[in-house]
Design a protein around this motif. Structure first.
Motif, PDB file in Angstrom:
ATOM      1  N   PHE A  97     -40.981 -39.818   2.791  1.00 45.00           N
ATOM      2  CA  PHE A  97     -40.737 -38.929   3.936  1.00 45.00           C
ATOM      3  C   PHE A  97     -41.251 -37.499   3.807  1.00 45.00           C
ATOM      4  N   PHE A  98     -41.507 -37.014   2.600  1.00 41.94           N
ATOM      5  CA  PHE A  98     -41.708 -35.572   2.439  1.00 41.94           C
ATOM      6  C   PHE A  98     -43.158 -35.116   2.309  1.00 41.94           C
ATOM      7  N   ASP A  99     -44.098 -36.059   2.276  1.00 40.77           N
ATOM      8  CA  ASP A  99     -45.496 -35.638   2.151  1.00 40.77           C
ATOM      9  C   ASP A  99     -46.029 -35.329   3.543  1.00 40.77           C
ATOM     10  N   GLN A 100     -45.667 -34.138   4.049  1.00 39.44           N
ATOM     11  CA  GLN A 100     -45.968 -33.749   5.432  1.00 39.44           C
ATOM     12  C   GLN A 100     -46.832 -32.499   5.449  1.00 39.44           C
ATOM     13  N   GLU A 101     -47.245 -32.094   6.646  1.00 32.71           N
ATOM     14  CA  GLU A 101     -48.045 -30.863   6.786  1.00 32.71           C
ATOM     15  C   GLU A 101     -47.287 -29.645   6.262  1.00 32.71           C
ATOM     16  N   TYR A 121     -45.538 -36.168  -6.375  1.00 39.98           N
ATOM     17  CA  TYR A 121     -46.107 -36.702  -5.136  1.00 39.98           C
ATOM     18  C   TYR A 121     -46.954 -35.683  -4.379  1.00 39.98           C
ATOM     19  N   GLY A 122     -47.210 -34.528  -4.996  1.00 42.27           N
ATOM     20  CA  GLY A 122     -48.053 -33.519  -4.341  1.00 42.27           C
ATOM     21  C   GLY A 122     -47.435 -32.956  -3.075  1.00 42.27           C
ATOM     22  N   ILE A 123     -46.115 -32.727  -3.111  1.00 39.99           N
ATOM     23  CA  ILE A 123     -45.393 -32.215  -1.942  1.00 39.99           C
ATOM     24  C   ILE A 123     -45.149 -30.715  -2.121  1.00 39.99           C
ATOM     25  N   ALA A 124     -45.504 -29.928  -1.098  1.00 39.91           N
ATOM     26  CA  ALA A 124     -45.245 -28.481  -1.175  1.00 39.91           C
ATOM     27  C   ALA A 124     -43.794 -28.211  -0.797  1.00 39.91           C
ATOM     28  N   TYR A 125     -43.157 -27.238  -1.478  1.00 40.44           N
ATOM     29  CA  TYR A 125     -41.781 -26.896  -1.111  1.00 40.44           C
ATOM     30  C   TYR A 125     -41.563 -25.398  -1.135  1.00 40.44           C
ATOM     31  N   GLU A 126     -40.543 -24.980  -0.391  1.00 43.04           N
ATOM     32  CA  GLU A 126     -40.107 -23.587  -0.412  1.00 43.04           C
ATOM     33  C   GLU A 126     -38.652 -23.563  -0.812  1.00 43.04           C
ATOM     34  N   ALA A 127     -38.305 -22.614  -1.691  1.00 38.19           N
ATOM     35  CA  ALA A 127     -36.920 -22.493  -2.153  1.00 38.19           C
ATOM     36  C   ALA A 127     -36.190 -21.476  -1.280  1.00 38.19           C
ATOM     37  N   VAL A 128     -35.044 -21.877  -0.755  1.00 39.43           N
ATOM     38  CA  VAL A 128     -34.247 -21.004   0.115  1.00 39.43           C
ATOM     39  C   VAL A 128     -33.093 -20.440  -0.724  1.00 39.43           C
ATOM     40  N   PRO A 129     -32.967 -19.093  -0.792  1.00 39.59           N
ATOM     41  CA  PRO A 129     -31.933 -18.510  -1.665  1.00 39.59           C
ATOM     42  C   PRO A 129     -30.508 -18.912  -1.273  1.00 39.59           C
ATOM     43  N   LEU A 130     -29.651 -19.082  -2.271  1.00 41.27           N
ATOM     44  CA  LEU A 130     -28.211 -19.243  -2.052  1.00 41.27           C
ATOM     45  C   LEU A 130     -27.647 -17.874  -1.671  1.00 41.27           C
ATOM     46  N   ASN A 131     -26.429 -17.839  -1.122  1.00 42.47           N
ATOM     47  CA  ASN A 131     -25.816 -16.539  -0.823  1.00 42.47           C
ATOM     48  C   ASN A 131     -25.165 -15.959  -2.089  1.00 42.47           C
ATOM     49  N   HIS A 132     -24.472 -14.822  -1.949  1.00 45.10           N
ATOM     50  CA  HIS A 132     -23.918 -14.148  -3.134  1.00 45.10           C
ATOM     51  C   HIS A 132     -22.845 -14.964  -3.823  1.00 45.10           C
ATOM     52  N   ALA A 139     -27.717 -21.833   8.203  1.00 44.78           N
ATOM     53  CA  ALA A 139     -28.529 -21.055   9.153  1.00 44.78           C
ATOM     54  C   ALA A 139     -29.856 -20.605   8.540  1.00 44.78           C
ATOM     55  N   ASP A 140     -29.938 -20.544   7.225  1.00 39.70           N
ATOM     56  CA  ASP A 140     -31.178 -20.116   6.564  1.00 39.70           C
ATOM     57  C   ASP A 140     -32.241 -21.218   6.526  1.00 39.70           C
ATOM     58  N   TYR A 141     -31.876 -22.405   7.035  1.00 43.40           N
ATOM     59  CA  TYR A 141     -32.813 -23.525   7.024  1.00 43.40           C
ATOM     60  C   TYR A 141     -33.359 -23.805   8.430  1.00 43.40           C
ATOM     61  N   GLY A 142     -33.388 -22.751   9.252  1.00 37.37           N
ATOM     62  CA  GLY A 142     -33.777 -22.933  10.653  1.00 37.37           C
ATOM     63  C   GLY A 142     -35.272 -23.106  10.888  1.00 37.37           C
ATOM     64  N   ARG A 143     -36.101 -22.649   9.954  1.00 41.15           N
ATOM     65  CA  ARG A 143     -37.555 -22.683  10.190  1.00 41.15           C
ATOM     66  C   ARG A 143     -38.094 -24.112  10.191  1.00 41.15           C
ATOM     67  N   PRO A 144     -39.250 -24.331  10.877  1.00 40.04           N
ATOM     68  CA  PRO A 144     -39.842 -25.667  10.873  1.00 40.04           C
ATOM     69  C   PRO A 144     -40.149 -26.113   9.434  1.00 40.04           C
ATOM     70  N   ALA A 145     -39.904 -27.383   9.152  1.00 39.64           N
ATOM     71  CA  ALA A 145     -40.054 -27.858   7.770  1.00 39.64           C
ATOM     72  C   ALA A 145     -40.576 -29.286   7.748  1.00 39.64           C
ATOM     73  N   GLY A 146     -41.154 -29.659   6.610  1.00 35.22           N
ATOM     74  CA  GLY A 146     -41.598 -31.042   6.411  1.00 35.22           C
ATOM     75  C   GLY A 146     -40.457 -31.943   5.982  1.00 35.22           C
ATOM     76  N   GLY A 147     -39.309 -31.328   5.671  1.00 34.27           N
ATOM     77  CA  GLY A 147     -38.126 -32.060   5.222  1.00 34.27           C
ATOM     78  C   GLY A 147     -37.164 -31.069   4.601  1.00 34.27           C
ATOM     79  N   ILE A 148     -35.940 -31.525   4.358  1.00 36.00           N
ATOM     80  CA  ILE A 148     -34.945 -30.668   3.697  1.00 36.00           C
ATOM     81  C   ILE A 148     -34.222 -31.540   2.680  1.00 36.00           C
TER      82      ILE A 148
END
Ligand SMILES: *Cc1c(COP(=O)(O)O)cnc(C)c1O
Length: 356
Positions: A97-101, A121-132, A139-148
């Motif tokens: 499921f995660f090998d997306q644009e 699997y050559g999947i790009a990812y972005e790390a979203v910070p935890l809170n304090h 709410a911090d995962y609102g942006r378009p994504a290839g998966g979560i």
């Protein structure tokens, strides 16, 4: 490094599991195994399965296990995928499921196997910070994504995310798969499984390794929409037709059928966790509230590595994870009451407060 390796495997950074020592006398609180053995009904099922039939391949669909999982969670067997440990299920899900644009999103502190699969699997990812407070903020995962992907409760923090927050994330992302790894959910968090009936993009992954005391049997499963399960089956059937042996299928199904044993051991473990959390807090540790079978702790005056080494000298193993955000912490698995007391006594001695 060998010249015989293909270029792609030279780039891998494999996951490093916690130590499995050969010395038996150690108090092993480093890999979140259950301190209690599996249900006697599981052992009986394994014995029943041990015989001439082992010459035959197992059921490639693990139907008996899928039906047991389906009955337990009130879903259909077509909504269940089974694999050789949840690590394998997770790997197949990343692959399927995660090998997306777009890059996939995951917390900046979570199960460190996820970035390993991304590399594999050559999947790009972005790390979203935890809170304090080290929590996941939906709410911090609102942006378009290839998966979560995230663990709930998260690991190694131990903090749960409320079902409503999980739903918010899943509902906000109909375009991609949201993979919720509930390896520790039985120790105090709400499962997202009921939401799979409503959201075809939600996949929930469970393991028999923690709350079911079967790390040695290697069984995990995923629950989701039949279309997601069919995707996982495509990957599985392109890789290994028989990931689960006859013993694994029989033992895991029997574990789900012994509810009384499960509830009893789970309650004991939660009671030990709460006691140990209070004891460690009294020793000056900052203890992250845990909904799992481990504690994520930090001492303001003592280095985690030093404490881990001092415990090791006393034949107690805990995990000091080197991943960013966890370096100052220890992850301590909950043992039996005796094991927890050994750890508590050792830490009192190490911190020099054995006198009070
Ligand atoms: C232990 C663990 C797993 C792996 O479980 P297996 O079924 O033993 O492969 C997966 N995810 C998390 C967060 C874990 O802690």
């Amino acid at each position: 490094m060998s010249k015989l390796w293909s270029p792609s495997i030279r780039e891998l950074t494999p996951y490093v599991p916690g130590e499995q020592p050969r010395i038996a006398k150690l108090t092993k609180l480093n890999t979140n195994e259950n301190p209690y053995g599996p249900s006697p009904a599981v052992l009986a099922a394994l014995r029943d399965e041990t015989g001439d039939s082992l010459r035959l391949y197992p059921d490639p669909d693990a139907t008996r296990l899928k039906e047991a999982v389906a009955a337990y969670y009130k879903v259909s067997a077509a909504q269940v995928f089974a694999g050789n440990g949840s690590d394998e299920v997770l790997a197949h899900a990343f692959h399927a499921f995660f090998d997306q644009e777009l890059p996939i999103l995951m917390p900046d502190l979570t199960y460190s196997f996820y970035p390993v699969y991304c590399r594999l699997y050559g999947i790009a990812y972005e790390a979203v910070p935890l809170n304090h407070a080290k929590g996941i903020v939906a709410a911090d995962y609102g942006r378009p994504a290839g998966g979560i992907v995230f663990a709930n409760p998260n690991a190694p923090t131990g903090l749960p995310l409320a079902s409503a927050e999980v739903e918010r994330m899943v509902a906000a992302h109909p375009e991609c798969v949201v993979l919720v790894d509930e390896a520790y959910v039985d120790f105090g968090a709400e499962t997202a499984i009921p939401l799979v009936q409503k959201y075809p993009n939600l996949l929930v992954v469970h393991t028999f390794s923690k709350s079911r005391s079967l790390a040695g049997l290697r069984v995990g499963y995923a629950i989701g929409h039949p279309d997601l399960i069919a995707g996982l089956e495509r990957v599985k059937n392109s890789f290994n037709s028989y990931p689960l042996g006859r013993l694994a299928i029989a033992g895991a199904a029997a574990a789900l059928e012994d509810e009384a044993y499960f509830q009893e051991k789970r309650a004991l473990l939660i009671a030990s966790r709460e006691l140990l959390a209070a004891q460690l807090a009294a020793l000056g540790f900052d203890v992250t509230p845990s909904a799992t079978n481990f504690l994520f702790v930090q001492h303001p005056e003592h280095e985690a590595a030093t404490l881990a080494a001092a415990l090791r000298e006393r034949a107690i193993l805990v995990r000091h994870l080197k991943q960013p955000g966890a370096e100052r912490h220890l992850r301590i698995s909950i043992g039996t009451p005796d094991e927890c007391e050994l750890l508590h006594a050792a830490l009192r001695e190490i911190l020099g407060s054995a006198k009070d």
